[in-house]
Every structure is written in C-alpha cells, then in structure tokens.
Scaffold this active site. Structure first.
Site, PDB file in Angstrom:
ATOM      1  N   ASN A 201      88.799 131.657  24.633  1.00  0.00           N
ATOM      2  CA  ASN A 201      87.907 132.724  25.032  1.00  0.00           C
ATOM      3  C   ASN A 201      86.900 132.986  23.895  1.00  0.00           C
ATOM      4  O   ASN A 201      87.211 132.788  22.735  1.00  0.00           O
ATOM      5  CB  ASN A 201      88.859 133.901  25.316  1.00  0.00           C
ATOM      6  CG  ASN A 201      88.321 135.248  25.037  1.00  0.00           C
ATOM      7  OD1 ASN A 201      88.151 135.642  23.896  1.00  0.00           O
ATOM      8  ND2 ASN A 201      88.050 135.960  26.084  1.00  0.00           N
ATOM      9  N   ASP A 202      85.676 133.358  24.253  1.00  0.00           N
ATOM     10  CA  ASP A 202      84.623 133.456  23.237  1.00  0.00           C
ATOM     11  C   ASP A 202      84.923 134.463  22.133  1.00  0.00           C
ATOM     12  O   ASP A 202      84.652 134.217  20.960  1.00  0.00           O
ATOM     13  CB  ASP A 202      83.250 133.736  23.874  1.00  0.00           C
ATOM     14  CG  ASP A 202      83.199 135.007  24.708  1.00  0.00           C
ATOM     15  OD1 ASP A 202      84.270 135.576  25.012  1.00  0.00           O
ATOM     16  OD2 ASP A 202      82.083 135.436  25.058  1.00  0.00           O
TER      17      ASP A 202
ATOM     18  N   GLY B  73      80.581 141.263  27.777  1.00  0.00           N
ATOM     19  CA  GLY B  73      81.919 141.825  27.983  1.00  0.00           C
ATOM     20  C   GLY B  73      82.461 142.316  26.647  1.00  0.00           C
ATOM     21  O   GLY B  73      81.747 142.267  25.639  1.00  0.00           O
TER      22      GLY B  73
ATOM     23  N   GLY C  49      85.711 135.649  29.157  1.00  0.00           N
ATOM     24  CA  GLY C  49      86.766 136.218  29.984  1.00  0.00           C
ATOM     25  C   GLY C  49      88.144 135.757  29.562  1.00  0.00           C
ATOM     26  O   GLY C  49      88.290 134.877  28.714  1.00  0.00           O
TER      27      GLY C  49
ATOM     28  N   GLU D  87      85.107 148.012  28.660  1.00  0.00           N
ATOM     29  CA  GLU D  87      84.008 147.089  28.936  1.00  0.00           C
ATOM     30  C   GLU D  87      82.962 147.683  29.881  1.00  0.00           C
ATOM     31  O   GLU D  87      81.774 147.403  29.768  1.00  0.00           O
ATOM     32  CB  GLU D  87      84.589 145.788  29.541  1.00  0.00           C
ATOM     33  CG  GLU D  87      83.555 144.737  29.839  1.00  0.00           C
ATOM     34  CD  GLU D  87      84.167 143.380  30.146  1.00  0.00           C
ATOM     35  OE1 GLU D  87      84.967 142.879  29.333  1.00  0.00           O
ATOM     36  OE2 GLU D  87      83.856 142.819  31.210  1.00  0.00           O
TER      37      GLU D  87
ATOM     38  N   HIS E 183      89.616 145.700  28.711  1.00  0.00           N
ATOM     39  CA  HIS E 183      90.131 146.195  29.987  1.00  0.00           C
ATOM     40  C   HIS E 183      91.210 147.252  29.778  1.00  0.00           C
ATOM     41  O   HIS E 183      92.063 147.454  30.638  1.00  0.00           O
ATOM     42  CB  HIS E 183      90.585 145.017  30.854  1.00  0.00           C
ATOM     43  CG  HIS E 183      89.445 144.088  31.130  1.00  0.00           C
ATOM     44  ND1 HIS E 183      88.391 144.425  31.957  1.00  0.00           N
ATOM     45  CD2 HIS E 183      89.144 142.878  30.605  1.00  0.00           C
ATOM     46  CE1 HIS E 183      87.494 143.442  31.943  1.00  0.00           C
ATOM     47  NE2 HIS E 183      87.926 142.496  31.135  1.00  0.00           N
TER      48      HIS E 183
ATOM     49  N   GLU F 216      92.878 141.694  25.270  1.00  0.00           N
ATOM     50  CA  GLU F 216      91.926 142.148  26.290  1.00  0.00           C
ATOM     51  C   GLU F 216      91.678 143.655  26.205  1.00  0.00           C
ATOM     52  O   GLU F 216      91.848 144.395  27.172  1.00  0.00           O
ATOM     53  CB  GLU F 216      92.409 141.724  27.683  1.00  0.00           C
ATOM     54  CG  GLU F 216      92.308 140.233  27.930  1.00  0.00           C
ATOM     55  CD  GLU F 216      90.876 139.690  27.833  1.00  0.00           C
ATOM     56  OE1 GLU F 216      89.925 140.458  28.042  1.00  0.00           O
ATOM     57  OE2 GLU F 216      90.732 138.492  27.522  1.00  0.00           O
TER      58      GLU F 216
ATOM     59  N   CYS G  79      87.231 150.965  32.450  1.00  0.00           N
ATOM     60  CA  CYS G  79      87.614 150.121  31.305  1.00  0.00           C
ATOM     61  C   CYS G  79      86.579 150.275  30.185  1.00  0.00           C
ATOM     62  O   CYS G  79      85.416 150.583  30.441  1.00  0.00           O
ATOM     63  CB  CYS G  79      87.632 148.645  31.689  1.00  0.00           C
ATOM     64  SG  CYS G  79      88.850 148.208  32.915  1.00  0.00           S
TER      65      CYS G  79
ATOM     66  N   CYS H  89      86.656 143.535  36.266  1.00  0.00           N
ATOM     67  CA  CYS H  89      88.038 143.070  36.487  1.00  0.00           C
ATOM     68  C   CYS H  89      88.629 143.650  37.769  1.00  0.00           C
ATOM     69  O   CYS H  89      89.723 143.279  38.171  1.00  0.00           O
ATOM     70  CB  CYS H  89      88.921 143.441  35.307  1.00  0.00           C
ATOM     71  SG  CYS H  89      89.274 145.200  35.171  1.00  0.00           S
TER      72      CYS H  89
END
Ligand SMILES: [Zn+2]
Length: 400
Positions: A188-189, A217, A150, A260, A241, A238, A258, A253
């Site tokens: 963030n990953d 995600g 996230g 995602e 999103h 991001e 989105c 979110c």
C-alpha cells in the site's frame, strides 16, 4: 547479474539476511557498527560479511581523510546490481520504472488512468510491466514491486479495495507472477512511504514511530520496535478508516465519519466545492474558470498562500481532524515520532498550529510529552524507496 542472482540463492540464513539488510540500508557502515546494531558477535559479522563479499552482494569501501592510524574499512551493498520493475498505481496515473537498488532509473513509463474502468487499469499495469521488461536491460529485473492505494494484504499481494482503480480483492501478486514468472511484492502506498521515510531518513534510530500519510486517502505505517507492524491479516495501519465523527460524511469504504472522509485531500476538495456551491466567495472559483469540478488540492494550497479565506479555513478544518487522528495514534502507541507525509504537507503552514493545539488538548499528557510531531517533505520518492526496500528484503529473504 546472473552471478548475483545465483549467489543470493545459495546464501545462508537469518544472520546473512540481517547483515545484508543492515548494510544496504545503512552502508557504508563498519563491521563494528553492524555488530552493535544487529546484536551479532564481531566474529559472526566478519564471517558473514566475508561470505557476502564473495557472493558479490556487498563490497569493501574506503572513506574519509587518512589521519594516521588504521584507515576505516566500511561495507556497502552492490545495490546497483539488483534491478527490479516497480509499478506505482496512483490516483490519476500509473508509473512504471526499471530501477536498481540505488534508485537509479533506467526506464520510466507513465499512463493516464483517469476515466478508465478497473479491467482496463489492470491490463495497463500488465502492459507497463511488459514494456519495462522489454526495454534495454529489462531482462535484468529480478523482481516486481507494485504500489497500490488502499488496503492491501501485502504477503498475499492482494489489493483488498482501491478507491483509485475500483478494485476489490484483486490478487495482483498471483496475476503478475503467473504472467511474468518473477517474484512480485505488493504494498500500500502509505506503508511504502513509511518504510522509505523510516529506513532511509533521519529517523531510523527511532524504534517506535507512526507515519501518517495524507493524500487522496489517509493511511499509516506503524513502526514498532524498528519493524513495520503488519497485524494478523497484514492490513494494520488503516487509521484513515477509524471514525472521528459519528455523524460525519460518507467514506469511500462504505462507512461514515472516518478520518479519511474528514481530513484527506479528497475531503478538502469536497469541503471547498460545497462551500462555493453554497455561495461562499473564493479565489478558487476564478482559478478553475468557474468549473468547480476542476478544483485540485494544488489549487487549494496556492489559494491559501494567496490569502484565500475559504482555502485557509478548509486547511484548518483538516488540521483539526488530523490532530484528532494523531492524538488517537499517540494515545494508543505512545510513539517517539508522528511523521505526517503525503500531499497534505503542502498545506502545512495553514494547519500545523491547529493540529498541534488539538493534539495537545486530546492526547494524554504522559503519552504526548515525549512525542515529536514532524512533517516529511519527501513525497512520492519515499514510497519508491519503500517499495524498493521491500522488494530487496523480499529477494534476499525469500531466496535464502
Ligand atoms: Zn472509511
């Protein structure tokens, strides 16, 4: 070890940082190549690398067949002397590592976090760090790196919102630095994966690239002019999103439609589950012994491989929306490379064609024609490389 820490502390400025980062990412490397890649003069590189050798951060390294003439002397980092604790907070588990800059793991810990509340997960993160620290050689750790799903404000070490833990505005860096008195770096990953895939893969000579990470995600890491682009508030990338369907389903979110919500592995599961509930037949139903809540992405990739039409259709749907996401990326950034990574890569053969068709259709010709679209099979290891890189950069940078 303490020697290295002390020596890092007395290191100089930007040139030292440039040279040491170049050597640890690309070494063994010659002084000539360092000068070429950093833009520093040859005497500066010689001077700086001499200081770095004295400080124990790098060493000379002989390679190759001796074929007459001067034997090339290369430089490599002493990364095996830089130890750190890494915590990877994934959707179902927390993994903790005591690891060095060469990615050699001395200690590995794993906790299941399914069905745990957000406070319990946070205390498990602390617990994981404490256990790594208490292990043999744990005291050698110079810093802590945390990978979290996230949006993250990396500099502040703030997890803004994490769907797998239920966290909102959790100041991970502050909490863990207070507790462990070591510098803490949070990323963030997907951006960690982007850093790992970029700096240590075959793509590092590409100056503009976007890594599109698709798992539970969707996120991205945007490399502009060879650097990760972070944005004003450090939360750039991001892409998951961005809205691709105004009438689309609700997203984690709070928004709807989105990317995602249309093309992540979470969306993939939702799609097949709903279709089965509505009576569509699928091998998946038997694979999970009629318990459709137990469907995982791996089931869908396996079913698609076995020719299951629903699984294939769902992956093509994902391919279509990822194609739209990638086309948007291409139109905005005109990158040389869009690299797709994350769990979704296991479904590559079922979605690649659809995805590329959509990209060709939707991206503007002049932006698209020079863009490579590739898949990364490196998985989570890229994220580990990325966070280790970030921690090492942070150590060398913050201590200078
Ligand atoms: Zn969203």
């Amino acid at each position: 070890m303490e020697g290295v820490t002390t020596n890092v502390k007395v290191m100089g400025g930007l040139n030292e940082s440039l040279v040491v980062n170049m050597i640890r990412r690309r070494g063994p490397i010659s002084r000539v190549d360092i000068a070429k890649l950093t833009g520093l003069t040859a005497p500066t590189v010689t001077n700086v690398s001499g200081k770095l050798i004295e400080a124990g951060l790098i060493q000379e390294y002989m390679v190759g067949e001796y074929s007459g003439g001067r034997r090339p002397v290369l430089l490599k980092a002493n990364s095996e002397m830089v130890n750190m604790i890494i915590v990877d907070i994934r959707s179902k588990e927390i993994k903790g590592y005591l690891i060095n800059g060469e990615l050699e793991v001395a200690e590995e810990i794993c906790h299941d976090i399914r069905n745990l509340d957000k406070d319990k997960i946070l205390s498990l993160v602390e617990d994981t760090i404490a256990k790594c620290y208490a292990s043999d050689n744990g005291k050698l750790a110079m810093a802590i790196g945390i990978i979290v799903r996230g949006p993250v404000m990396s500099r502040e070490g703030l997890s803004l919102f994490s769907p797998s833990t239920g966290w909102h505005n959790v100041p991970l860096k502050y909490i863990m630095e207070e507790k462990f008195r070591l510098p803490v770096f949070v990323e963030n990953d997907m951006r960690a994966m982007a850093l790992g895939a970029y700096h240590y893969g075959p793509y590092r000579d590409i100056k503009n690239a976007v890594f599109l990470g698709v798992g539970g995600g969707i996120g991205s890491g945007i490399i502009l002019n060879g650097e990760l682009y972070r944005g004003l508030g450090d939360s750039a990338g991001e892409i998951g999103h961005t809205v691709v369907d105004v009438n689309g389903p609700a997203c984690s979110c709070g928004n709807s439609g989105c990317l995602e919500a249309m093309a992540s592995e979470t969306a993939l599961i939702a799609m097949v589950t709903e279709a089965i509930e509505q009576g569509e037949s699928s091998l998946l139903y038997e694979m999970v012994e009629s318990n459709i809540n137990a469907i995982r992405p791996e089931h869908i990739y396996t079913a698609a491989g076995d020719g299951d039409l629903l699984a294939i259709k769902a992956l093509q749907h994902v391919g279509r929306y990822l194609g739209m996401g990638a086309a948007n990326i291409i139109n905005i950034f005109n990158p040389q490379l869009v690299l797709i990574g994350g769990g979704i890569v296991k479904g590559q053969q079922f979605m690649e064609e659809t995805m590329k068709e959509v990209i060709k259709e939707r991206a503007l010709g002049n932006c698209y024609s020079s863009t490579r679209i590739e898949f990364s099979t490196e998985g989570r290891r890229a994220a580990l490389k990325g966070i280790v890189d970030l921690v090492m950069e942070g150590i060398f940078f913050s201590l200078k």
